[in-house]
Scaffold this active site. Sequence first.
Site, PDB file in Angstrom:
ATOM      1  N   ASP A   1      17.960  26.382  -4.439  1.00 55.77           N
ATOM      2  CA  ASP A   1      16.816  26.018  -3.938  1.00 55.77           C
ATOM      3  C   ASP A   1      16.969  24.627  -4.226  1.00 55.77           C
ATOM      4  OD1 ASP A   1      14.402  25.941  -2.830  1.00 55.77           O
ATOM      5  OD2 ASP A   1      13.542  27.037  -5.136  1.00 55.77           O
TER       6      ASP A   1
ATOM      7  N   ALA B   1       1.091  -1.103  -0.383  1.00 56.92           N
ATOM      8  CA  ALA B   1      -0.023   0.089  -0.006  1.00 56.92           C
ATOM      9  C   ALA B   1       0.995   0.987  -0.106  1.00 56.92           C
ATOM     10  CB  ALA B   1      -0.727   0.113   1.092  1.00 56.92           C
TER      11      ALA B   1
ATOM     12  N   TYR C   1      -5.586  -0.419   8.976  1.00 59.10           N
ATOM     13  CA  TYR C   1      -4.507   0.480   9.818  1.00 59.10           C
ATOM     14  C   TYR C   1      -5.092   2.072   9.556  1.00 59.10           C
ATOM     15  CZ  TYR C   1       0.642  -1.569  10.862  1.00 59.10           C
ATOM     16  OH  TYR C   1       1.191  -2.726  11.088  1.00 59.10           O
TER      17      TYR C   1
ATOM     18  N   TYR D   1      -2.840   5.534  10.966  1.00 60.51           N
ATOM     19  CA  TYR D   1      -1.948   6.236  11.289  1.00 60.51           C
ATOM     20  C   TYR D   1      -2.137   7.698  12.072  1.00 60.51           C
ATOM     21  CZ  TYR D   1       0.207   3.144   7.865  1.00 60.51           C
ATOM     22  OH  TYR D   1       0.701   1.916   7.552  1.00 60.51           O
TER      23      TYR D   1
ATOM     24  N   ASP E   1       0.060   4.410   1.153  1.00 53.58           N
ATOM     25  CA  ASP E   1      -1.146   5.443   1.507  1.00 53.58           C
ATOM     26  C   ASP E   1      -1.527   6.773   1.373  1.00 53.58           C
ATOM     27  OD1 ASP E   1      -2.174   3.012   3.414  1.00 53.58           O
ATOM     28  OD2 ASP E   1      -1.002   3.097   3.429  1.00 53.58           O
TER      29      ASP E   1
ATOM     30  N   HIS F   1       7.074   0.100   7.569  1.00 56.18           N
ATOM     31  CA  HIS F   1       5.913   1.039   6.678  1.00 56.18           C
ATOM     32  C   HIS F   1       7.699   2.103   6.450  1.00 56.18           C
ATOM     33  CE1 HIS F   1       2.919  -0.323   8.694  1.00 56.18           C
ATOM     34  NE2 HIS F   1       3.511  -0.705   9.774  1.00 56.18           N
TER      35      HIS F   1
END
Lengths: 702, 702
Positions: free
Chosen positions: A627, A330, A416, A418, A332, A469
């Site tokens: 930058d 995944a 899940y 988070y 997410d 993760h």
Amino acid sequence: MASAPDTTSIPGYTIFREGDYDSVAATAMLPQGTPHPLDQLSIKEIPQVAKIVREYVSPKTVKFNCITLREPPKAEYAAFKAGKIPTPDRKGFAIIIIRETEQVAEVVVNLSKKKVELYKEIQNAMPTLTLEDLDVMERIARKDSRVIRACNDIGITDMSKVFLDAWAIGIDERWGFDRRLQQGLVYYRNSEFDNQYAHPLDFSVVADTEKEEILSVDVRLVNGERTAPPLQEHNYLPDFVGDKYNHDRLKPIDITQPEGVSFKVRGNELSWANFKMHIGFNYREGIVISDVRSHDMYEDRERTLFNRISVVEMVVPYGCPEKPHHKKHAFDVGEYGTGLMTNSLKLGCDCKGAIHYMDGVMSTGNGEAAVIKNAICIHEEDNGLLYKHTDYRDGTVISARDRKLIVSQIITAANYEYGFYHTFTLDGTYKLEMKLTGMLNTYCMHPTETAAPYGTQVAPDINAHNHQHIFSLRVDPEIDGVNNSVVQSDAVSADAAVGSPENPYGNAFLSKKTTLRTALEGAADYCYETQRAWDIVNPNRMNEIAKKPVGYKILNNNCPPLLAKPGSTVYNRAAFARKPLWVTPYKDYELFPAGDYVCQSTGEENHPFNSTILDWAKRNENIENTDIVCYIQFGLTHFPRTEDFPIMPAEPVSVMLRASNFHVKNPGLWVPPSAICVDTMSTNAFQSSCCAANAPTSSSRL
Amino acid sequence: MASAPDTTSIPGYTIFREGDYDSVAATAMLPQGTPHPLDQLSIKEIPQVAKIVREYVSPKTVKFNCITLREPPKAEYAAFKAGKIPTPDRKGFAIIIIRETEQVAEVVVNLSKKKVELYKEIQNAMPTLTLEDLDVMERIARKDSRVIRACNDIGITDMSKVFLDAWAIGIDERWGFDRRLQQGLVYYRNSEFDNQYAHPLDFSVVADTEKEEILSVDVRLVNGERTAPPLQEHNYLPDFVGDKYNHDRLKPIDITQPEGVSFKVRGNELSWANFKMHIGFNYREGIVISDVRSHDMYEDRERTLFNRISVVEMVVPYGCPEKPHHKKHAFDVGEYGTGLMTNSLKLGCDCKGAIHYMDGVMSTGNGEAAVIKNAICIHEEDNGLLYKHTDYRDGTVISARDRKLIVSQIITAANYEYGFYHTFTLDGTYKLEMKLTGMLNTYCMHPTETAAPYGTQVAPDINAHNHQHIFSLRVDPEIDGVNNSVVQSDAVSADAAVGSPENPYGNAFLSKKTTLRTALEGAADYCYETQRAWDIVNPNRMNEIAKKPVGYKILNNNCPPLLAKPGSTVYNRAAFARKPLWVTPYKDYELFPAGDYVCQSTGEENHPFNSTILDWAKRNENIENTDIVCYIQFGLTHFPRTEDFPIMPAEPVSVMLRASNFHVKNPGLWVPPSAICVDTMSTNAFQSSCCAANAPTSSSRL
């Protein structure tokens, strides 16, 4: 309110249509006066964008995948900030899907001029699956004869007890970009609130999101047999486990701020302690923190820190090689949208103390404004000691207490959850702490199978697979100015041998500095042996005391190496996760390291509509004194434990940016000490002339 | 109180002599009834030990280096706990120095039988420098003609403005074990509370602690010249910087527990949530947490976790190779004693909320009881989410809040302060968090010098040297029983190639397990690439669900490699710091990995009176399925920044032991949820039927 807003069946969202919002006053939803250029589109602006797009594509009809703020280009925003130009035009950005044809297009709408400024057709790339898109799966699967048969064959006949968590497809070679795919992971519930993750079924389903059609039911046979569903219940809701609660064991802790909070909010601009920043929100990144500045008490000037901070991607690759588990990786942020999955927060549930909430404004597929009330929580916490010192000679003590400002959101990604905690402290530190909780992804086990080595049996016949993760925090730094460099710092022993004149006792060590010069050098590995860190510096601004450029240090030793092998599906799709750090030159609208279109992505390089961090790095442009943007990967590898079932205790992981010779002195010296104590060597064991004796300025509460 | 206790000039200590304590009731100081076998010696027992020792050595006279509890041998304590034997005899342990001869000896006194049980002379080893010992330096140096001359030569004539921080010698080849050495680092103060670390002088002093004699004044000449003292002031006390305070910016945060704390204290036994433990304290280790047990709600039995937890050593090696800086490598536990340096804590200064304090009882050189009032702080804190899950289909939410129990102390090691926070949370985790604050060690700079590469100029002409802080946490585990093993866990990709039948998509990964079998294998390195962790398991107790032995996982990625080179002084003296983990078989009274006698130690192997972890590891005994001890090293490498001056913002670093298939399920499910929410897909933007709707058991305050 003039009239109650209409709703669709998207839990957590409130849908606004024209007329609904006449009396709505919440600033983020409907700003008063001229909005800040970085404010989310309001509930009024969202349908305006939709209307202009609809008219533009007419007579074709569209489904809106997203409608969100088109932030002004950096140079334009900088000119506005500098007072050189008036407020930039308000613009909306939409991704649309033309109904019937399924053609995807990006549209930029100038709201000030009420016209479409850009219309770009997108090929071979699939946008985010919204909650509305994912809602398709369960609805169509329960009625599908193949799904019903797959259930019947293992004894399940009541299809209202069958639940499908809809996921992005991950990978499935059977279809290409002609179909907008999703997969359904199938579970059973014994009753309405029964924990479905205790009853995973042995098949998965692939659906076409647009045609609302089941494409395949993939049964995983073991030795040619079906796997019986594990039916034992493992619940955690009070109806089931309430008799296990011990109400007397933990006494309440009350946290109050009787004089109110210490931060100020004006619209979406936030100021607290020495910090100022703007809080934005969108369907994909969720919280966006822009324009972070710090007032320097020594130089008495405002200094820029970060142009923009957000979590731009994450991946959760699972480690079980057996089909269909290879499809579980995944992304997410990119596949579902952190904003879209955001919880509406509740005082006492998610946050304690004095809270300021902000709402999240997004769009439905029909182009209506969809609001998540209390999407963002802003609050303070005590953070223990800021500093302390005792003079051991006479017992003179000074100590001050630290404070956190936390800007947070919590998302639910199917099983899940988070928590995102963007945290600022009084020493000038920015820290992102993630908290992982919710439910393990589970799968049933055939009697002939063991969970090891690719998972853990967390309950009888239930396997929770190993997974990682890996989050990607995008920091667009502006350390005391636009042009920055990244200097890699390695702690190393001096070269000189023990006993040599340069190192007679062998204790010499130093920080070896290497400036990362081009984007390929900017793709850096962590090195534990040298306790590697990276200073984002402004080479044009010297700290005249330290004789070093002013900087902020990236401290990140929580960056698990990607365990999917080189050449694997995940390795290709999640190239960003191969490195803990990428540094690239800034480009407007270059934000998402796994691509703008992550669903069904393959990680193909040089994709004309879907470039990734790998492409950006391989341009190998200069990143020195220019930058730049930093993508910081961190996370954890999770080998499930029985303690993680049936619901996971929250597991934190964090990354930190800390002032590094940015200030000429401790930036927290303006904080009044909580106490100044002069111990007078008391002659009585129980008498101590401390705390505030010498402290007209102390507060007993701070 | 019958009579006011007498005092010596040891700041922070209250001294008790016979008669002083007739009416003292504080439990730790003077227990009621039979003390727990692990209770500190009381203010009554300390002088009893002294008296018995004095009579034993008479007519020789003694200086007491320490008088502390002699804990019962493990087997004896276990028999007592099991109810097999009555309370073990109370015993005291003293290290004494015979006056005149300077002979060091260890004495074990049986208080129950009122006799000396063991008297052992110690050769070629030097005990801890107590605060009384260190007090010698400033007193004698200010009067020493060589010191006065060294000051005069750089323009300092008022010796009352000269201050010397007394440190252990580190290394000095000019003298051996015939003298008890200390070194003085010299500073200047312009006024009583002026920050001396802004005025470091260019010489150091060596003294004989027992003879109270200055042995050498070592001036560091640069190009043959003295270095002028930096005289610019850099202060942080309110008298100096009070006008910089901003009193309005931070509003107070009040933390209260109106129903009281959730923990119970009986004597020194502490119970909280599922945990029970005993809190001890001694002059050397400070806090000692023993007998940590957890009530298992699923098995309804008490399970042992850790027999004993304490911080048994630390080292702070500095990285500047130039003399005299090579002598700076403080072992704050072994050389000075964490207990001895402990701050007397104050509500509001060091801790917020509802606090329970415990006192620390130690001894003076004369054998009197010396008490640090409020040496130990015990309190609770809210710890954010314990768990949360939302069913995205209907918005059903459950969440519970986590709680910390923190047992803490703060020490002042001359310039530095260290906070020790032993923390337990509701998921079963034990975490030691250290907070580093206080003052950088500083040195003056000659105009021809630069601070780089071995330090940072933190203010004009002031150099703060690179250094490391490496702590040694000793955990004597008792994971569900006495016999444990350590299993090393490495996260690795599967061997099978991408595309092979075993790994078609290349995503397979697993945890590779290696049991450490002998003490040399137990000397383990960290591996970032495999995210190495170590499970302390009980191989005799299986988690029948996971099919793995019950365990606790050591999570420690904060273990900086020792940067002093192999063969260097520090490498030899601080062998413990070479590895993040050592595992040895348990032996009674084998506690201190840098040796029992760290002052003036050389790291000599097989020292008859001063063995170290290196000796214990080289015995290479079995550590598998036996009674083992883990020494866990962690800390950080500090390249000073200007922000660390004139007083350092607290920097945290921690290590964690987490339940790993120890419980069959989430051990926090007894915690009543803070809220159970059933969102009813509200049709009103500002109405939400949440928090407690469905929650007869919720508390709005938890």
